[in-house]
Enzyme design. Structure first.
Site, mmCIF file in Angstrom:
data_model
loop_
_atom_site.group_PDB
_atom_site.id
_atom_site.type_symbol
_atom_site.label_atom_id
_atom_site.label_comp_id
_atom_site.label_asym_id
_atom_site.label_seq_id
_atom_site.Cartn_x
_atom_site.Cartn_y
_atom_site.Cartn_z
ATOM 1 N N ASP A 1 29.024 17.935 -18.881
ATOM 2 C CA ASP A 1 30.003 18.664 -18.084
ATOM 3 C C ASP A 1 30.834 17.623 -17.314
ATOM 4 O O ASP A 1 30.514 16.423 -17.288
ATOM 5 C CB ASP A 1 29.324 19.688 -17.159
HETATM 6 C C1 NOJ Z 1 33.295 22.366 -15.352
HETATM 7 C C2 NOJ Z 1 32.576 23.637 -15.669
HETATM 8 O O1 NOJ Z 1 31.264 23.585 -15.129
HETATM 9 C C3 NOJ Z 1 32.469 23.916 -17.158
HETATM 10 O O2 NOJ Z 1 31.969 25.202 -17.343
HETATM 11 C C4 NOJ Z 1 33.801 23.756 -17.823
HETATM 12 O O3 NOJ Z 1 33.672 24.010 -19.204
HETATM 13 C C5 NOJ Z 1 34.303 22.355 -17.588
HETATM 14 N N1 NOJ Z 1 34.465 22.131 -16.159
HETATM 15 C C6 NOJ Z 1 35.630 22.093 -18.296
HETATM 16 O O4 NOJ Z 1 36.642 22.823 -17.752
#
Ligand code: NOJ
Length: 774
Positions: free
Chosen positions: A293
């Site tokens: 993430d």
């Molecule tokens: C952070 C989020 O936790 C995740 O769900 C998301 O896919 C990513 N950012 C990318 O935007």
């Protein structure tokens, strides 16, 4: 020959060697023509054999469009082979110059992939996932994911960071809105349907997206519902309740996994080799690609398991993180880690193999432009109305609405007279889209006010007053507007609360009925939006109480992304609908339900607590020695003494404009043999005046087992449509598999003995029958 995009020309790519993208891709395509898995492996092995270490590490780098670097620099980085993919660009025109740079300028011409958070729609926004789960209609969940994929692929996107299948049992967690609820079985079904929808027949198809199941793992169990927090959980609970949805998504063929930000039993998921290697790859046999993430490798320092970037990168690559998202640790550290011998190059090769494999599976080696197309065919207006799927959005929203109360058949309303439409979320085109609304445009969404006006046009009158701000708490407004939106989303009405309420009461007095939309602005149910209270903000409670004094029928329309403690509303509303955030066509769909053009059939995918102190209130909790029994209060039982125990609304609950009866359970046999099947059936009858759908739910309880088992667990459901007076027999097969669970040694077994079967229209009111597994 493909035309170079004008943007590519503008970026100076005309000076690049004149190899047109088609001929580049057909170099790979020739290999692929022969088809078969061995060719994929051969193509990848050949590339890996020719890649420099820097090119390999480049493939592991995923860049966030916008914040991370300006486009000219990004193009240079791609041309140098230092980027594997990007996310957050949402048009073909944006992605084309990037792909041009990869396949025309980079040495090995390896295509890029483009990802985005296409969670509950793309240009068309469907209800939030919690709303989709409320439909208990897996065909619908699949269809909304399919349409989302078609729309996003037409914008040059290859992959989505979805479905989000984290089980959430603590509604304080803002991301409850993004998932499908609290139940392992229902969430697993949604995960499967969603992956099938996104990927279609194959993620290589030009109208498909590769699905990245997230957030692996257990993100929904963060302590206290505080986002990004810690998870400490027994293996039994993990295997039994929290892991099945991820597994279901992967078994449905998801090509990717996004790794969670939380730690698990003391080890961040991002550095957790047990999670990413032993469980995901070895035990489950996952063959796809993993992505961290946002910035998660860097966060290993703040978790305190790495003391510097070098250690963080080493831990992550050793654990099995293939792609690093918006994080420079791999880029900076892996070259020296490999050169010094601290990280074997074989580990880098393993990660590169997965990235190239995913690109192959997305069809990008056969044609890197399969979703980007040619500039000449770009839509003249990417936001064009003709690109939306409004009818499908309205249908999905209608099915996601849950009727919580309906005293004296207040609903459906008659399409005549005057309806006062009141509340801070009534005219809220932004909020109705919910968080993670991808490329959805608020100006294209239908607010409740608009939906009511359209429904009553020529038949009755809508009178409107805002009545209150979502909240008067300046601190909360400040926080919500500080979240990462394009512009401040919470715009305060400058009038005093008293003035707004007076106007609303005057408006209501002049009407035959009041429809009042209250709840949370969408930012309140979002990433990083954990709450300490689940009640409506004071401004909205005051409005409701004032409206109640008018004595007019009070219809409460809730818009929110998590269960709320709506006790006063339950007791005082004449009718109440849970509409979640219903999406682009939300206003029309809610009006359809209010006026009876749609008979509501949604059922809650989460329990609603009575108060924040009672959390967690999930229905499938473990049995205990001194259980509280609703209706039979007794001392020294497990309860809170200041208020009634049990949920305000149970899991699986939802009313209809008609009524249904459920017969006693018929069992084909009181004994189930190993490898045998028995059938449990009930007859469901529509005993009311309207045709309607309901969800027949099937639960099992293990009466005695070697470990403590839940009071009940959902094992099946069927949605049925019945005409007034119509009956239908609904049958659920029971096999040994239905009864399996993870024992103390984590073996998945069914133990002999007695089981209670429960069938009903919600988790709390069920018929029961007992049988024995031999
Ligand atoms: C952070 C989020 O936790 C995740 O769900 C998301 O896919 C990513 N950012 C990318 O935007």
């Amino acid at each position: 020959m493909r035309m170079l995009s004008t943007l590519a020309l503008a970026a100076g790519l005309a000076c690049a060697p004149l190899i047109a993208p088609t001929s580049v891709s057909s170099a790979y395509a020739a290999d692929i023509q022969a088809t078969g898995k061995s060719d994929k492996q051969a193509l990848i092995a050949d590339l890996i054999g020719r890649m420099t270490l820097d090119e390999k590490i480049g493939q592991l780098r995923l860049i966030s469009i916008g914040p991370e670097m300006p486009q000219p620099q990004l193009i240079k980085e791609i041309a140098a082979g230092r980027v594997g993919g990007t996310f957050n660009s949402i048009t073909q025109a944006e992605n084309r110059p990037l792909q041009d740079a990869a396949v025309m300028q980079s040495r090995l011409k390896i295509p890029m992939f483009f990802a985005y958070d296409v969670v509950h729609g793309h240009r068309t926004v469907f209800p939030i996932s919690l709303g989709l789960a409320s439909s208990w209609d897996m065909g619908l969940v699949e269809k909304t994911a399919r349409i989302s994929a078609v729309e996003a692929a037409a914008d040059g996107i290859d992959a989505t960071f979805a479905p989000m299948v984290d089980i959430s049992r603590d509604p304080r967690w803002g991301r409850t809105s993004e998932g499908f609820g609290e139940d392992p079985y229902l969430v697993s079904q949604c995960a499967r349907a969603s992956v099938k929808g996104f990927q279609g027949a194959s993620p290589a198809n030009a109208d498909s997206l590769m699905a990245f199941v997230k957030h692996f793992a257990l993100y929904g169990a963060v302590e206290g519902g505080r986002d990004y927090n810690t998870v400490d959980m027994s293996l039994q609970r993990m295997y039994q309740d929290y892991l099945p949805p991820y597994r279901a998504g992967l078994d449905a063929g998801a090509g990717g996994v996004m790794i969670a930000l939380n730690s698990i039993n003391g080890q961040p998921a991002t550095s957790n080799r047990w999670l990413l290697h032993d469980l995901l790859r070895k035990e489950w046999g996952f063959k796809g690609v993993t992505v961290s993430d946002h910035g998660a490798i860097d966060e290993l320092l703040r978790h305190g398991v790495a003391s510097n970037g070098r250690e963080a990168a080493k831990l992550a690559i050793e654990a099995g993180v293939d792609i690093s998202m918006a994080d420079t640790r791999y880029l900076e550290q892996l070259p020296t880690l490999v050169k010094s011998g601290a990280v074997p190059v074989a580990l880098i090769d393993d990660a590169v193999r997965e990235v190239l494999g995913a690109k192959y599976d997305m069809g990008l080696f056969a044609d890197p432009f399969r979703r980007i197309g040619v500039a000449a065919q770009d839509p003249a207006d990417v936001d064009a109305e003709s690109r939306l799927h409004r009818a499908e959005a309205r249908e999905a929203a209608r099915k996601s609405i849950v009727l919580l109360e309906n005293r004296n058949q207040t609903l459906p309303l008659r399409k005549s007279g005057k309806v006062a439409v009141i509340g801070p979320l009534t005219d809220a085109q932004i909020d109705i889209l919910g968080s993670w609304s991808a490329a959805g445009k608020p100006r294209q969404s239908v607010s409740l006010l608009q939906g009511m006006r359209d429904a009553l046009a020529g038949k009755g009158e809508v009178i409107y007053a805002r009545g209150a701000n979502v909240t008067d708490d300046a601190r909360v407004v400040g926080y919500l507007n500080f979240l990462n939106w394009d512009s401040p989303e919470v715009v305060q009405d400058k009038r005093s609360p008293g003035e707004m309420i007076d106007e609303a009461v005057r408006t209501a007095r002049d009407a035959d009925a009041i429809v009042v939309a209250v709840g949370e602005s969408r930012g309140m149910s979002h990433e990083a939006s954990s709450r300490t209270s689940l009640s409506l903000p004071g401004s909205q409670e005051a409005l409701l109480k004032a409206l109640k004094t008018t004595g007019k029928p009070l219809v409460v329309v809730l818009m929110n992304g998590r269960p709320l403690t709506v006790n006063w509303e339950k007791d005082n509303a004449d009718a109440m609908l849970e509409t979640w955030y219903a999406g682009t066509e939300g206003g029309h769909a809610i009006a359809d339900v209010l006026f009876g053009d749609e008979n509501p059939s949604g059922k809650l995918p989460v329990s609603f607590p009575r108060s924040i102190g009672q959390i967690p209130t999930y229905y499938n909790h473990l049995r205990i020695g001194r259980p509280f029994t609703p209706g039979k209060p007794a001392n020294y039982t497990s309860q809170y003494f200041e208020e009634e125990s049990g949920p305000l609304y149970p899991f699986g609950y939802g009313l209809s404009y008609t009524t249904f009866s459920v017969s006693e359970i018929r069992l084909s046999s009181p004994k189930l043999a190993r490898n045998g099947t028995i059938n449990a059936s009930v007859t469901v009858k529509n005993t009311g005046k309207y045709a309607g759908e309901t969800v027949v739910q099937f639960y099992v309880q293990d009466v005695t087992a070697s470990v403590v088992r839940p009071v009940k667990e959902l094992k099946g459901f069927r949605k049925v449509l019945l005409a007034p007076g119509e009956s239908r027999a609904i049958e659920f097969p029971v096999t040994e598999d239905t009864l399996k669970f993870y024992n103390a040694r984590l073996e998945y077994v069914a133990e002999p003995g007695d089981f209670n079967l429960q069938i009903g229209l919600d988790s709390a009111s069920v018929r029961e029958a007992r049988f024995t597994l031999e």
